[in-house]
Design a protein around this motif. Sequence first.
Motif, mmCIF file in Angstrom:
data_model
loop_
_atom_site.group_PDB
_atom_site.id
_atom_site.type_symbol
_atom_site.label_atom_id
_atom_site.label_comp_id
_atom_site.label_asym_id
_atom_site.label_seq_id
_atom_site.Cartn_x
_atom_site.Cartn_y
_atom_site.Cartn_z
ATOM 1 N N ASN A 1 -16.802 1.411 -6.759
ATOM 2 C CA ASN A 1 -15.933 0.443 -6.108
ATOM 3 C C ASN A 1 -14.849 1.162 -5.308
ATOM 4 O O ASN A 1 -14.058 1.926 -5.859
ATOM 5 N N GLU B 1 -11.105 0.380 -6.385
ATOM 6 C CA GLU B 1 -10.740 1.053 -7.622
ATOM 7 C C GLU B 1 -10.502 2.544 -7.384
ATOM 8 O O GLU B 1 -9.530 3.127 -7.888
ATOM 9 N N ARG C 1 -6.793 4.393 -7.761
ATOM 10 C CA ARG C 1 -6.664 5.534 -8.674
ATOM 11 C C ARG C 1 -6.106 6.750 -7.930
ATOM 12 O O ARG C 1 -5.224 7.454 -8.436
ATOM 13 N N PRO D 1 -6.444 -3.909 -8.095
ATOM 14 C CA PRO D 1 -6.427 -2.617 -8.785
ATOM 15 C C PRO D 1 -5.120 -1.848 -8.590
ATOM 16 O O PRO D 1 -4.716 -1.070 -9.466
ATOM 17 N N GLU E 1 -2.477 -3.576 -10.909
ATOM 18 C CA GLU E 1 -2.717 -3.221 -12.308
ATOM 19 C C GLU E 1 -2.133 -1.854 -12.654
ATOM 20 O O GLU E 1 -1.870 -1.569 -13.825
ATOM 21 N N ARG E 2 -1.935 -1.026 -11.642
ATOM 22 C CA ARG E 2 -1.347 0.305 -11.847
ATOM 23 C C ARG E 2 0.140 0.326 -11.500
ATOM 24 O O ARG E 2 0.745 1.397 -11.430
#
Length: 231
Positions: A103, A106, A110, A137, A140-141
């Motif tokens: 993905n 994602e 990251r 994503p 979420e971080r």
Amino acid sequence: MRLLGVLGGMGWSATAEYYRRLNEGVDARLGGLHGARVLIHSVDFQPVDDAENAGDWDGMARILVEGAQSLQAGGADGILLAANTMHAVADQISEALDVPFFNIAEATARSVGESRQRTVGLVATATTMAHDFYTRPFQERGIEVILPLEEERPEVDRMIYEELVHGIIKDTSRKAFRQVMQGMADRGAEGIVLAGTEIGLLLEEDDSPVPLHDTTTIHVEQALDWMLADD
């Protein structure tokens, strides 16, 4: 070396860039006459775009799932989708496969997290900017995502679909992107995410007042790490 399936054609210029970068990456890492083991399924983009414009996510998913499954049937050990916007149906594609799916959102979130930047700007198609499948994503971080101003977004979308998807590079568009990125930097962006697989064809680091995160580069590096990993 594992066999990578590339679901492409959205548009063809981005798919060609993926193929080039994957092979350059294998060459850089292994040397000699080594090349990337790649299986490509290039879809007809028009029906996919029609489904996107109609908000027909199930219709888009059907086309892309069929393509991804054909790659799996052809022996691909893992699959990536060489387009950012079409990750709107990434979950449906991943769920239909028995092999890993990489993905891009994602992977990019990251990578941004590893840079320790807490606020980034996002340039992308109107669909990507309007929905949370890409920004989730990041959130979420704990990474805040800034978008271009409302009045700037249609022109960003137009430059992607009417020019970059067709491999058309214009200095006027480069200037327009520079202005958009400067505006986001002025509003606090510590970096800019190029969330269109063709945007990197137009822009370089010097075009931005803050560091760029080219999603195509990030996606390709993730794929190379997996392809060349020791089992």
